[in-house]
Design a protein around this motif. Structure first.
Motif, short mmCIF file in Angstrom:
data_model
loop_
_atom_site.label_atom_id
_atom_site.label_comp_id
_atom_site.label_asym_id
_atom_site.label_seq_id
_atom_site.Cartn_x
_atom_site.Cartn_y
_atom_site.Cartn_z
N MET A 1 4.82 -4.28 -11.01
CA MET A 1 4.11 -5.32 -10.24
C MET A 1 3.07 -6.12 -10.93
SD MET A 1 4.47 -4.11 -6.37
CE MET A 1 3.17 -2.66 -6.52
N GLU A 5 0.80 -8.71 -6.88
CA GLU A 5 1.46 -8.12 -6.13
C GLU A 5 1.40 -6.73 -5.62
OE1 GLU A 5 5.61 -10.30 -8.19
OE2 GLU A 5 5.02 -8.08 -8.56
N TRP A 9 0.85 -5.55 -1.88
CA TRP A 9 1.46 -4.38 -1.59
C TRP A 9 0.61 -3.26 -0.80
CZ3 TRP A 9 5.73 -2.99 0.07
CH2 TRP A 9 6.31 -1.36 -0.11
N THR A 10 -0.53 -3.17 -1.04
CA THR A 10 -1.34 -2.04 -0.39
C THR A 10 -1.70 -2.65 0.99
OG1 THR A 10 -3.52 -3.15 -1.13
CG2 THR A 10 -2.72 -1.58 -2.65
N ARG A 13 2.40 -2.10 2.52
CA ARG A 13 3.26 -0.96 2.47
C ARG A 13 3.02 0.18 3.53
NH1 ARG A 13 0.93 2.58 -2.25
NH2 ARG A 13 -0.81 1.66 -1.10
N ARG A 24 9.57 -3.13 -1.79
CA ARG A 24 9.06 -3.53 -2.90
C ARG A 24 10.34 -3.73 -4.06
NH1 ARG A 24 6.18 -0.35 -7.22
NH2 ARG A 24 6.65 1.73 -6.21
N ASP A 34 10.02 -9.76 -4.65
CA ASP A 34 8.81 -9.05 -4.67
C ASP A 34 8.85 -8.26 -3.47
OD1 ASP A 34 8.15 -10.52 -6.92
OD2 ASP A 34 6.91 -11.99 -5.97
N PHE A 35 8.81 -8.76 -2.22
CA PHE A 35 8.89 -7.72 -0.92
C PHE A 35 9.85 -8.16 -0.10
CE2 PHE A 35 4.62 -8.43 -2.61
CZ PHE A 35 4.28 -7.16 -3.10
#
Length: 102
Positions: A1, A5, A9-10, A13, A24, A34-35
């Motif tokens: 990533m 990204e 993501w954090t 998630r 992801r 990406d997601f």
């Protein structure tokens, strides 16, 4: 990533009670998203500078059209926006998710 990204993501998630989850780097057909939220058919893409140059806009449009034909809605955020305020981007995503799960 990419760093933007990973930053987003954090915020996507963590599992939230009753809300759909995101995956992801999720493959669909010839593309890697990406997601992706399977339950809502929602893809989130983080676009770097390359997406605004050369043939990238046309490629993204073809990709989004193909994904739409598969029942996947794509929303896009610039990498710059994610780096500037990842919390605001995540908030807008979760607001959209909430509006579709009520």
């Amino acid at each position: 990533m990419t760093p933007p990204e990973a930053t987003l993501w954090t915020r996507l998630r963590p599992r939230r009670d009753g809300l759909p989850s995101f995956r992801r780097q999720h493959p669909i057909g010839p593309y890697i998203l990406d997601f992706y939220c399977t339950r809502l058919g929602l893809a989130v893409e983080v676009d770097g500078l390359i997406h605004g140059t050369g043939s990238s806009p046309q490629h993204d449009a073809r990709r989004d059209a193909w994904l739409a034909s598969q029942g996947v809605e794509v929303i896009r955020y610039s990498a710059a926006d994610v780096l500037k305020d990842a919390d605001a981007v995540a908030h807008s995503i979760w607001t959209l998710v909430l509006s579709r799960t009520r």
